[in-house]
Design a protein around this motif. Structure first.
Motif, PDB file in Angstrom:
ATOM      1  N   THR A  42       0.841  -1.184   0.000  1.00  0.00           N
ATOM      2  CA  THR A  42       0.000   0.000   0.000  1.00  0.00           C
ATOM      3  C   THR A  42       0.879   1.237   0.000  1.00  0.00           C
ATOM      4  O   THR A  42       1.826   1.326   0.785  1.00  0.00           O
ATOM      5  N   VAL A  43       0.581   2.192  -0.883  1.00  0.00           N
ATOM      6  CA  VAL A  43       1.344   3.435  -0.937  1.00  0.00           C
ATOM      7  C   VAL A  43       0.943   4.316   0.245  1.00  0.00           C
ATOM      8  O   VAL A  43      -0.231   4.565   0.483  1.00  0.00           O
ATOM      9  N   VAL A  44       1.947   4.784   0.994  1.00  0.00           N
ATOM     10  CA  VAL A  44       1.709   5.679   2.127  1.00  0.00           C
ATOM     11  C   VAL A  44       2.333   7.034   1.806  1.00  0.00           C
ATOM     12  O   VAL A  44       3.546   7.147   1.595  1.00  0.00           O
ATOM     13  N   ARG A  45       1.503   8.050   1.753  1.00  0.00           N
ATOM     14  CA  ARG A  45       1.998   9.397   1.476  1.00  0.00           C
ATOM     15  C   ARG A  45       2.773   9.914   2.690  1.00  0.00           C
ATOM     16  O   ARG A  45       2.334   9.779   3.833  1.00  0.00           O
ATOM     17  N   ILE A  46       3.940  10.534   2.437  1.00  0.00           N
ATOM     18  CA  ILE A  46       4.778  11.062   3.509  1.00  0.00           C
ATOM     19  C   ILE A  46       4.900  12.576   3.316  1.00  0.00           C
ATOM     20  O   ILE A  46       5.548  13.037   2.381  1.00  0.00           O
ATOM     21  N   ASP A  47       4.299  13.311   4.230  1.00  0.00           N
ATOM     22  CA  ASP A  47       4.431  14.771   4.188  1.00  0.00           C
ATOM     23  C   ASP A  47       5.503  15.272   5.149  1.00  0.00           C
ATOM     24  O   ASP A  47       6.073  16.347   4.939  1.00  0.00           O
ATOM     25  N   ASP A  48       5.731  14.549   6.204  1.00  0.00           N
ATOM     26  CA  ASP A  48       6.871  14.827   7.077  1.00  0.00           C
ATOM     27  C   ASP A  48       7.377  13.497   7.626  1.00  0.00           C
ATOM     28  O   ASP A  48       6.721  12.461   7.500  1.00  0.00           O
ATOM     29  N   PHE A  49       8.556  13.506   8.211  1.00  0.00           N
ATOM     30  CA  PHE A  49       9.209  12.262   8.615  1.00  0.00           C
ATOM     31  C   PHE A  49       9.909  12.521   9.951  1.00  0.00           C
ATOM     32  O   PHE A  49      11.106  12.795   9.995  1.00  0.00           O
ATOM     33  N   PRO A  50       9.155  12.443  11.052  1.00  0.00           N
ATOM     34  CA  PRO A  50       9.672  12.887  12.353  1.00  0.00           C
ATOM     35  C   PRO A  50      10.936  12.178  12.817  1.00  0.00           C
ATOM     36  O   PRO A  50      11.689  12.739  13.622  1.00  0.00           O
ATOM     37  N   ILE A  51      11.205  10.941  12.349  1.00  0.00           N
ATOM     38  CA  ILE A  51      12.415  10.266  12.815  1.00  0.00           C
ATOM     39  C   ILE A  51      13.668  10.799  12.127  1.00  0.00           C
ATOM     40  O   ILE A  51      14.777  10.581  12.601  1.00  0.00           O
ATOM     41  N   ALA A  52      13.506  11.526  11.017  1.00  0.00           N
ATOM     42  CA  ALA A  52      14.663  12.077  10.295  1.00  0.00           C
ATOM     43  C   ALA A  52      15.111  13.382  10.930  1.00  0.00           C
ATOM     44  O   ALA A  52      14.334  14.088  11.592  1.00  0.00           O
ATOM     45  N   ASP A  53      16.363  13.718  10.711  1.00  0.00           N
ATOM     46  CA  ASP A  53      16.920  14.960  11.218  1.00  0.00           C
ATOM     47  C   ASP A  53      16.038  16.144  10.827  1.00  0.00           C
ATOM     48  O   ASP A  53      15.401  16.147   9.768  1.00  0.00           O
ATOM     49  N   GLN A  54      16.021  17.167  11.691  1.00  0.00           N
ATOM     50  CA  GLN A  54      15.155  18.317  11.441  1.00  0.00           C
ATOM     51  C   GLN A  54      15.491  18.984  10.118  1.00  0.00           C
ATOM     52  O   GLN A  54      14.597  19.476   9.415  1.00  0.00           O
ATOM     53  N   SER A  55      16.756  18.992   9.734  1.00  0.00           N
ATOM     54  CA  SER A  55      17.134  19.633   8.474  1.00  0.00           C
ATOM     55  C   SER A  55      16.492  18.926   7.282  1.00  0.00           C
ATOM     56  O   SER A  55      16.144  19.567   6.276  1.00  0.00           O
ATOM     57  N   ILE A  56      16.349  17.605   7.361  1.00  0.00           N
ATOM     58  CA  ILE A  56      15.680  16.853   6.289  1.00  0.00           C
ATOM     59  C   ILE A  56      14.203  17.219   6.241  1.00  0.00           C
ATOM     60  O   ILE A  56      13.643  17.471   5.164  1.00  0.00           O
ATOM     61  N   ASN A  57      13.560  17.282   7.411  1.00  0.00           N
ATOM     62  CA  ASN A  57      12.145  17.646   7.464  1.00  0.00           C
ATOM     63  C   ASN A  57      11.894  19.056   6.947  1.00  0.00           C
ATOM     64  O   ASN A  57      10.887  19.319   6.287  1.00  0.00           O
ATOM     65  N   THR A  58      12.818  19.962   7.233  1.00  0.00           N
ATOM     66  CA  THR A  58      12.673  21.342   6.758  1.00  0.00           C
ATOM     67  C   THR A  58      12.805  21.414   5.245  1.00  0.00           C
ATOM     68  O   THR A  58      12.055  22.128   4.567  1.00  0.00           O
ATOM     69  N   LEU A  59      13.755  20.639   4.705  1.00  0.00           N
ATOM     70  CA  LEU A  59      14.018  20.696   3.262  1.00  0.00           C
ATOM     71  C   LEU A  59      12.961  19.973   2.437  1.00  0.00           C
ATOM     72  O   LEU A  59      12.678  20.389   1.300  1.00  0.00           O
ATOM     73  N   MET A  60      12.371  18.922   2.972  1.00  0.00           N
ATOM     74  CA  MET A  60      11.469  18.078   2.177  1.00  0.00           C
ATOM     75  C   MET A  60      10.388  18.869   1.428  1.00  0.00           C
ATOM     76  O   MET A  60      10.278  18.755   0.195  1.00  0.00           O
ATOM     77  N   PRO A  61       9.555  19.686   2.085  1.00  0.00           N
ATOM     78  CA  PRO A  61       8.499  20.398   1.339  1.00  0.00           C
ATOM     79  C   PRO A  61       9.042  21.478   0.419  1.00  0.00           C
ATOM     80  O   PRO A  61       8.479  21.729  -0.655  1.00  0.00           O
TER      81      PRO A  61
END
Length: 360
Positions: free
Chosen positions: A67-86
């Motif tokens: 099943t495809v799961v949409r990922i809008d944020d990824f809390p286990i990843a470093d904050q810099s990754i979460n900031t850059l993703m969107p």
């Protein structure tokens, strides 16, 4: 700690203590992870719809369907990754050339703030793509690599430089895209300090097998007269040598050998041109201790026999099952004097452990 993190940590502690109880080890030292923003790497599929695209992962159902799961944020990843993703996704969506046939995005971050992003495509990369990607990298202040079948476009560097603190020293490490690095940098620092605390400073030498990019090699080198470290992967050997020079350490030699090959060379059963070319004389070393951080499969029988000849064995393991199996042999000649667990991978069944063994 939240109850959910503490519960999963407690379950791991109980599992490890139960599994190793037959060896009567000392009290287990436990090193917890931050509950969020601990992963310095993250990899996502890019899912395309008629009018959108988004980060995705897959979840297996009970009938093994994905099943495809949409990922809008990824809390286990470093904050810099979460900031850059969107921000990155929004930029890609506005450009058809950069977004067309985009298949995956990989992030590699560092504690000191560097970011390397790999864009992986199911179509060839053109000169036009390269120009637009260069503009994007400069706009977002990131390092960018493009990949497609048989193609790799490096726009600046294919690595980041991590900085890890071990007590009062800081060590710099080149981490190359697609090469193995410890994903949880904060727990990695705890592992390095535990390893250094486990050995006394001595005028004798250290043998290290499976050294990778020199993660443990660098801080441990300050406890020994000389260090001979072995690693087979060329990219890791290159990174280790870069790291030794970058950190101004002059008592380490790297031998490009597998553990099995080193055993043959050490026992005088085979000569290797790689040792001669690197001007490494194994017999000149006065080994007293050995450090091993093997792959999940553990250590082969011949290497286990080699380890039994050392006074001290410091063993870091990413697989408790193979560690348990290897200890059945090593405890014929040694005893466990330190025992640790590092929660390198929270919210998964994976656990990293460490033992210090001393000859009986």
């Amino acid at each position: 700690m939240t109850s959910s993190y503490q519960q999963q940590l407690d379950a791991k502690i109980e599992r490890i203590q139960t599994q190793f109880a037959e060896f009567n080890p000392p009290s287990l030292e436990v090193f917890a992870s931050p509950e969020q923003h601990f992963r310095m790497r993250a990899e996502f599929r890019i899912w395309h719809t008629d009018d959108d695209m988004f980060y995705a992962m897959f979840e297996r159902n009970t009938d093994q369907q994905k099943t495809v799961v949409r990922i809008d944020d990824f809390p286990i990843a470093d904050q810099s990754i979460n900031t850059l993703m969107p921000i990155l996704l929004a930029e890609l969506k506005t450009n058809e050339i950069l977004s067309k046939r985009l298949f995956e995005i990989h992030f590699l971050a560092t504690l000191k703030g560097e970011m390397l992003v790999s864009l992986i495509y199911r179509a060839p990369l053109t000169k036009e793509w390269e120009g637009l990607a260069q503009q994007l990298a400069e706009k977002l202040n990131i390092k960018l690599i493009g990949r497609s079948r048989g193609q790799k476009v490096i726009l600046s560097d294919e690595f980041v430089v991590e900085e890890l603190q071990v007590f009062d020293r800081k060590f710099q490490y080149k981490q190359i895209e697609s090469s193995f690095t410890q994903p949880n940098a904060q727990v990695c620092q705890k592992m390095l300090e535990w390893a250094c605390n486990s050995v006394e400073k001595t005028d004798q030498d250290l043998l290290e097998l499976y050294c990778g990019n020199g993660n443990f090699t660098l801080p441990l080198s300050f406890k020994f007269n000389r260090v001979l470290a072995t690693e087979l992967a060329k990219s890791s050997v290159y990174a280790a040598q870069w790291n030794i020079e970058k950190n101004n350490i002059d008592n380490i030699q790297i031998a490009r050998l597998s553990a099995e090959e080193f055993t043959l060379a050490y026992n005088g059963e085979r000569e290797f041109r790689r040792l001669q070319e690197a001007e490494i004389d194994i017999q000149s070393y006065n080994f007293d201790s050995v450090f091993v951080d093997p792959p999940r499969a553990g250590i082969d029988d011949d290497t286990l026999k080699l380890l039994q000849g050392f006074n001290r064995i410091l063993y870091i393991s990413c697989n408790p099952d193979t560690l348990h199996d290897n200890l059945k042999t090593l405890l014929e000649t040694h005893k466990i004097v330190k025992f640790a667990m590092f929660d390198q991978f929270p919210y998964t069944h994976h656990v990293e452990s460490g033992v210090l063994l001393e000859k009986i």
